[in-house]
Design a protein around this motif. Structure first.
Motif, short mmCIF file in Angstrom:
data_model
loop_
_atom_site.label_atom_id
_atom_site.label_comp_id
_atom_site.label_asym_id
_atom_site.label_seq_id
_atom_site.Cartn_x
_atom_site.Cartn_y
_atom_site.Cartn_z
N ARG A 1 -4.50 -3.64 -10.50
CA ARG A 1 -4.90 -2.17 -10.01
C ARG A 1 -6.25 -2.64 -9.52
NH1 ARG A 1 -4.41 3.02 -13.48
NH2 ARG A 1 -6.47 2.42 -14.47
N LEU B 1 -5.98 -3.91 -5.71
CA LEU B 1 -4.94 -3.55 -4.93
C LEU B 1 -5.58 -3.30 -3.56
CD1 LEU B 1 -2.38 -2.76 -4.82
CD2 LEU B 1 -2.74 -0.53 -5.39
N LEU B 2 -6.99 -2.87 -3.43
CA LEU B 2 -7.56 -2.91 -2.15
C LEU B 2 -7.66 -4.15 -1.46
CD1 LEU B 2 -9.08 -0.88 0.07
CD2 LEU B 2 -11.16 -1.22 -1.12
N THR C 1 -6.18 0.79 4.39
CA THR C 1 -5.65 0.35 2.93
C THR C 1 -6.18 1.50 2.10
OG1 THR C 1 -6.07 -2.13 3.43
CG2 THR C 1 -5.84 -1.29 1.27
N MET D 1 -3.77 3.92 -0.27
CA MET D 1 -3.82 4.24 -1.66
C MET D 1 -4.18 5.46 -2.23
SD MET D 1 -6.06 0.69 -2.53
CE MET D 1 -6.46 1.14 -4.26
N THR D 2 -4.97 6.21 -1.24
CA THR D 2 -5.31 7.52 -1.65
C THR D 2 -4.27 8.70 -1.67
OG1 THR D 2 -7.63 7.29 -0.97
CG2 THR D 2 -6.77 9.58 -1.12
N ALA E 1 2.26 1.78 -2.77
CA ALA E 1 1.04 2.57 -3.43
C ALA E 1 1.75 3.92 -4.06
CB ALA E 1 -0.20 2.79 -2.38
#
Length: 413
Positions: free
Chosen positions: A36, A39-40, A54, A58-59, A114
């Protein structure tokens, strides 16, 4: 008021769901810590996506993952417990599999991965709290929830440290970490499912039954959105201020993060037990006061001269972490107490929605306020948190209101 005055490790493990469930939590947290925080980096280096693409993916995954919470709440209220916990882990296995299968430049597969990771991350807290609330009662439940958080933070920290040591291997190491994360989620899901914990709504004691929707808890849920900001202070607000405004070394941010993790792991249970002599609502209001005081402390620390600000910020961060510990030890426990057993799942789902929303918007809010200076950032956060603490302290519990109405009705009959 019943209080928890002694810590019995075996009793605490039993109240937390038992040994197998504790191992499941540890394995799940370790796997989460492996991936985690990076992840970015995975999206940017392994899949060669832009930083903006990216981050947006994710957001969106986190926000859309919140949509599943009403369904999770209804599932819990039908009696499921360990099955929902296992499902929250299994859906993340699917997310990791999509990460490993995604070809370079494929942003849609990364966004879908994600999303599944976000669903699992959002569903797990409510499912875990419902499971513990079924096994433990009274102040023992508070200690069990606190123990689960301490164990999870320890696993997350250990996983992140291990992953950091492996990052020298480049993209191959990141892919290996993702694969190990998927296996950890799978093993944790199997262990959680093997607990076979299920409750039957029809068997709920009559005194705990309640028809209709879950309690609204409007002030509590609204306040919790603001309270949740403190969970992101060490990861977002402080690094932003230290690096961009104070021009301090990134080492300070790392030291603060490590200190935060160590304090949560070591103090979460003792502080929760210490606070058990007070009502949960009072403790939650106190948490807001402590967090708000730390925000004002950050404001004062950033105004110090060069060379003093960074150490001062690091010192005040300890106060903020204490406030976070008090908040985490009382907020979920208060919800499990306010909600009647038949609607516990929906109440916890609503609470997780408010927490997830607060965590999702906090980066944007913090960066926007920080652009106007330290006074705008810390002053606004302090004012909002104090207002939230006041709302928590003054809100009337639904159960108290109903009891009062019944007493007045009997008196008039």
């Amino acid at each position: 008021m019943a209080t928890t005055t002694k810590l019995q490790p075996r009793a605490l493990v039993r109240a937390s769901g038992g040994p197998r469930y504790a191992v499941a939590l540890a394995v799940d947290a370790l796997g989460t810590g492996l991936l985690r925080p990076f992840l970015l980096l995975y999206g940017m280096t392994v899949l060669r996506l832009s930083a903006s693409a990216t981050g947006i993916a994710m957001t969106v995954g986190v926000v859309v993952g919140l949509v599943c919470m009403p369904a999770v709440g209804r599932w819990l209220d039908r009696g499921a417990r360990s099955t929902v916990v296992a499902a929250s882990m299994l859906v993340r296995v699917l997310g990791v599999a999509l990460l490993l299968a995604a070809p370079a430049g494929h942003v849609r597969l990364f966004a879908t991965a994600a999303l599944f990771l976000g669903i699992g991350n959002q569903a797990w807290p409510a499912a875990h709290a419902a499971l513990v609330a079924t096994v433990a009662h009274g102040r023992e439940r508070d200690a069990a929830l606190a123990a689960g958080r301490a164990l999870r933070n320890a696993g997350l920290g250990a996983g992140a440290l291990l992953a950091t040591a492996c990052l020298a291997g480049g993209t191959t190491a990141l892919q290996a970490l993702a694969a190990v994360t998927g296996l950890a989620y799978l093993a944790a899901a199997a262990l959680a499912w093997s607990v076979h914990l299920h409750t039957h709504p029809a068997a709920t004691p009559a005194k705990d039954r309640a028809d209709g929707p879950a309690p609204r808890m409007r002030a509590l849920l609204a306040a919790n959105v603001v309270y949740a900001f403190c969970l992101n202070v060490t990861e977002i607000a402080l690094p932003l201020v230290l690096v961009t405004q104070l021009h301090a070394s990134p080492v300070w941010s790392s030291a603060i993060f490590v200190t935060n993790t160590v304090l949560v792991v070591t103090l979460q249970v003792p502080v929760t037990v210490l606070m058990s002599r007070f009502s949960r609502r009072t403790v939650l209001a106190l948490a807001g006061v402590v967090v708000a005081a730390s925000y004002l402390g950050f404001l004062a620390a950033t105004s110090l001269g060069h060379g003093w600000s960074a150490p001062a910020v690091a010192t005040v961060s300890v106060v903020c972490t204490i406030g976070e510990i008090i908040y985490a030890g009382s907020a979920t426990a208060l919800v499990t107490t306010l909600a009647p057993a038949p609607v516990l799942g929906r109440a916890l789902a609503r609470f997780q929605l408010s927490t997830g929303f607060g965590l999702a918007v906090s980066p944007a809010v913090v960066t926007a306020l920080a652009s106007h200076g330290s006074a705008a950032l810390w002053g606004s956060l302090a004012a909002a948190t104090l207002l939230s603490a006041t709302a928590v302290a003054t809100e009337k519990d639904q159960g108290t209101l109903l009891s009062g109405c019944c007493r007045r009705a009997r008196a008039g009959s």
